[in-house]
Design a protein around this motif. Structure first.
Motif, mmCIF file in Angstrom:
data_model
loop_
_atom_site.group_PDB
_atom_site.id
_atom_site.type_symbol
_atom_site.label_atom_id
_atom_site.label_comp_id
_atom_site.label_asym_id
_atom_site.label_seq_id
_atom_site.Cartn_x
_atom_site.Cartn_y
_atom_site.Cartn_z
ATOM 1 N N GLY A 77 2.551 -13.703 11.684
ATOM 2 C CA GLY A 77 3.748 -13.659 10.555
ATOM 3 C C GLY A 77 5.135 -13.557 11.459
ATOM 4 O O GLY A 77 5.130 -14.405 12.358
ATOM 5 N N ASN A 78 5.855 -12.783 10.960
ATOM 6 C CA ASN A 78 7.255 -12.768 11.274
ATOM 7 C C ASN A 78 7.440 -12.129 12.585
ATOM 8 O O ASN A 78 8.395 -12.323 13.375
ATOM 9 C CB ASN A 78 8.322 -12.173 10.270
ATOM 10 N N LYS A 79 6.458 -11.451 13.150
ATOM 11 C CA LYS A 79 6.618 -10.800 14.506
ATOM 12 C C LYS A 79 6.509 -11.954 15.581
ATOM 13 O O LYS A 79 7.034 -11.516 16.426
ATOM 14 C CB LYS A 79 5.658 -9.683 14.697
ATOM 15 N N THR A 94 13.602 -4.267 8.156
ATOM 16 C CA THR A 94 14.929 -4.096 8.784
ATOM 17 C C THR A 94 15.893 -4.897 8.087
ATOM 18 O O THR A 94 17.020 -4.852 8.235
ATOM 19 C CB THR A 94 14.742 -4.215 10.342
ATOM 20 N N GLY A 95 15.445 -6.343 7.410
ATOM 21 C CA GLY A 95 16.358 -7.153 7.191
ATOM 22 C C GLY A 95 16.299 -8.195 7.866
ATOM 23 O O GLY A 95 17.298 -9.284 7.822
ATOM 24 N N ALA A 96 15.994 -8.238 9.312
ATOM 25 C CA ALA A 96 16.178 -9.181 10.480
ATOM 26 C C ALA A 96 15.600 -10.570 10.018
ATOM 27 O O ALA A 96 16.336 -11.568 9.948
ATOM 28 C CB ALA A 96 15.702 -8.835 11.607
ATOM 29 N N SER A 138 2.603 0.143 13.765
ATOM 30 C CA SER A 138 3.578 -0.508 13.610
ATOM 31 C C SER A 138 2.910 -1.990 14.064
ATOM 32 O O SER A 138 2.349 -2.456 15.109
ATOM 33 C CB SER A 138 4.774 -0.250 14.785
ATOM 34 N N ASN A 139 3.100 -3.030 12.961
ATOM 35 C CA ASN A 139 3.023 -4.498 13.235
ATOM 36 C C ASN A 139 3.473 -5.022 14.463
ATOM 37 O O ASN A 139 3.090 -6.101 15.244
ATOM 38 C CB ASN A 139 3.173 -5.390 12.144
ATOM 39 N N HIS A 140 4.854 -4.549 14.671
ATOM 40 C CA HIS A 140 5.540 -5.067 15.931
ATOM 41 C C HIS A 140 4.923 -4.687 17.154
ATOM 42 O O HIS A 140 4.790 -5.554 18.194
ATOM 43 C CB HIS A 140 7.220 -4.552 15.693
ATOM 44 N N TRP A 193 7.672 -15.089 15.311
ATOM 45 C CA TRP A 193 8.985 -15.626 15.200
ATOM 46 C C TRP A 193 10.173 -14.569 15.811
ATOM 47 O O TRP A 193 11.080 -15.045 16.686
ATOM 48 C CB TRP A 193 9.612 -15.886 13.498
ATOM 49 N N LYS A 194 9.963 -13.467 15.922
ATOM 50 C CA LYS A 194 10.894 -12.436 16.368
ATOM 51 C C LYS A 194 10.889 -12.343 17.720
ATOM 52 O O LYS A 194 11.939 -11.693 18.434
ATOM 53 C CB LYS A 194 10.847 -11.104 15.497
ATOM 54 N N LEU A 195 9.628 -12.144 18.105
ATOM 55 C CA LEU A 195 9.413 -12.291 19.665
ATOM 56 C C LEU A 195 9.795 -13.285 20.672
ATOM 57 O O LEU A 195 10.207 -13.299 21.474
ATOM 58 C CB LEU A 195 7.917 -11.820 19.925
ATOM 59 N N HIS A 250 4.508 -15.394 3.234
ATOM 60 C CA HIS A 250 3.584 -14.490 3.833
ATOM 61 C C HIS A 250 3.899 -13.980 5.217
ATOM 62 O O HIS A 250 3.678 -14.754 6.222
ATOM 63 C CB HIS A 250 2.032 -14.749 3.631
ATOM 64 N N THR A 251 4.424 -12.778 5.323
ATOM 65 C CA THR A 251 4.817 -12.413 6.921
ATOM 66 C C THR A 251 3.625 -11.835 7.794
ATOM 67 O O THR A 251 3.977 -11.351 8.804
ATOM 68 C CB THR A 251 6.093 -11.341 6.736
ATOM 69 N N GLY A 252 2.697 -11.814 7.240
ATOM 70 C CA GLY A 252 1.367 -11.404 8.007
ATOM 71 C C GLY A 252 1.198 -9.997 8.058
ATOM 72 O O GLY A 252 1.110 -9.433 6.717
ATOM 73 N N GLY A 253 0.916 -9.288 9.097
ATOM 74 C CA GLY A 253 0.794 -7.687 9.169
ATOM 75 C C GLY A 253 -0.489 -7.349 8.529
ATOM 76 O O GLY A 253 -0.805 -6.139 8.182
ATOM 77 N N LEU A 254 -1.608 -8.055 8.613
ATOM 78 C CA LEU A 254 -2.785 -7.615 8.060
ATOM 79 C C LEU A 254 -3.588 -6.537 8.714
ATOM 80 O O LEU A 254 -4.202 -5.938 8.357
ATOM 81 C CB LEU A 254 -3.773 -8.959 7.785
HETATM 82 C C1 LIG Z 1 7.915 -6.248 10.132
HETATM 83 C C2 LIG Z 1 7.333 -6.951 8.850
HETATM 84 C C3 LIG Z 1 8.151 -7.054 7.841
HETATM 85 C C4 LIG Z 1 9.667 -6.844 7.978
HETATM 86 O O1 LIG Z 1 10.515 -7.638 8.309
HETATM 87 P P1 LIG Z 1 12.060 -7.418 8.857
HETATM 88 O O2 LIG Z 1 12.521 -8.535 9.597
HETATM 89 O O3 LIG Z 1 12.042 -5.942 9.643
HETATM 90 O O4 LIG Z 1 12.714 -7.276 7.421
HETATM 91 C C5 LIG Z 1 7.789 -7.803 6.918
HETATM 92 N N1 LIG Z 1 6.521 -8.232 6.781
HETATM 93 C C6 LIG Z 1 5.717 -7.748 7.509
HETATM 94 C C7 LIG Z 1 4.097 -8.298 7.528
HETATM 95 C C8 LIG Z 1 6.050 -7.164 8.864
HETATM 96 O O5 LIG Z 1 5.229 -6.580 9.721
#
Ligand SMILES: *Cc1c(COP(=O)(O)O)cnc(C)c1O
Length: 301
Positions: free
Chosen positions: A36-38, A168-170, A62-64, A40-42, A279-283
């Motif tokens: 997910g979004n981790k 975080t809103g990023a 932490s998912n991150h 994209w953010k990395l 779906h930002t993942g994080g499973l």
């Molecule tokens: C970190 C995370 C978020 C939050 O993303 P932000 O950019 O910090 O708002 C949402 N969904 C999942 C699954 C995450 O791991």
């Protein structure tokens, strides 16, 4: 740039609900280890590592931290995880994984962790050559990666609403910046109690020259607060998994999907519109939740 960062998430249909077409962007199945979004953010943080160690911060679930640890193994760089709180007697799923892939773990007290200036200074001194990524990947580079992802999606698909979880809103800030017109509304579902996130996102947007003002953060689907998960939410997630064969994490996407379906029922969305749930993942967080609460979630592979 590693091919990992060129992965495009698929979009699945969840069908028609109360007159709206609901799709889901499958950030959860982008990659087996980094979801997910981790990712994209990395992406932009890891662009030019040049053998430097990469250091970041996070809690024990932490998912991150999990994503950074997985990335360090895949891309062969040294990683340091600064973990909030004392070292637990037995490592949970997330920290055990981090350890197994040779992330170097540093534990700091909660009070020290809170004092961001001191914390950063301490670790800058200790690891002067390290690339430092803020907690959760919430940085301008992180936002840029998220923005790019949504731009790619919107080049091929039109949506009236884009719904996503907010920590975080990023990610949300990046998404808002990726939609130049008012025709797409971005709706964030806060995973935290309180309504301070819109202001934080506003702050990110100032730096981004974002023009789309058609967005809002909905803050009444946090389900009791960050990382809290009620039995009702567990049941919803399990029903959803059985129906659609898609797992949802209980901390972020589970609450968002719950919120979207609740709002659909309340006819919040205009009829005949298209909704994309991200779906930002994080499973991996499901393991931590089961360790804490013993609540079993439906599993799919
Ligand atoms: C970190 C995370 C978020 C939050 O993303 P932000 O950019 O910090 O708002 C949402 N969904 C999942 C699954 C995450 O791991």
């Amino acid at each position: 740039m590693h091919a990992l960062f060129d992965l495009h998430p698929t979009i699945d249909s969840l069908g028609n609900h109360h007159g709206c077409q609901v799709d889901i962007l499958r950030g959860d199945i982008l990659h087996p280890a980094i979801s997910g979004n981790k990712i994209w953010k990395l992406k932009y943080h890891l662009e030019n590592i040049n053998n430097r160690p990469v250091l970041s911060f996070g809690g024990a679930y932490s998912n991150h931290i999990f994503a950074l640890a997985a990335a360090s193994k895949l891309l062969s760089f040294k990683s340091i995880g600064v973990i909030r709180g004392e070292k637990p007697k037995t490592l949970g799923y997330t920290l055990q994984f981090a350890k197994n892939v040779n992330m170097h773990l540093e534990y700091v007290s909660r009070s020290f962790y809170k004092d961001r200036n001191k914390l950063y200074q301490y670790f800058l001194n200790k690891y002067p050559d390290a690339i430092i990524i803020p907690e959760g990947g919430a940085s301008s580079q992180g936002i840029k990666g998220c923005s790019e992802l949504l731009k790619n999606v919107l080049e091929q698909h039109l949506y009236d609403y884009i719904c996503l979880p907010v920590g975080t809103g990023a990610t949300m800030a990046g998404f808002i910046a990726a939609t130049p017109t008012f025709s797409t509304q971005i709706i964030g579902f806060s995973a935290l109690k309180g309504d301070f996130l819109a202001k934080i996102i506003q702050g990110y947007l100032l730096d981004l020259n974002a023009r789309n003002k058609n967005w809002q953060v909905i803050s009444n689907y946090h389900g009791g607060g960050y990382a809290k998960c009620s039995q009702e939410l567990v049941s919803f997630i399990n029903q959803f998994t059985r129906k659609f064969d898609i797992m949802l994490d209980p901390i972020y996407t589970g609450k968002t999907v719950y919120g979207v379906f609740d709002l659909l029922q309340k006819e919040f969305f205009k009829p005949n519109t298209k909704i994309l749930i991200v779906h930002t993942g994080g499973l991996q967080g499901i393991h931590g939740m089961e360790e804490k609460q013993g609540t079993p979630f439906e599993k799919r592979v």
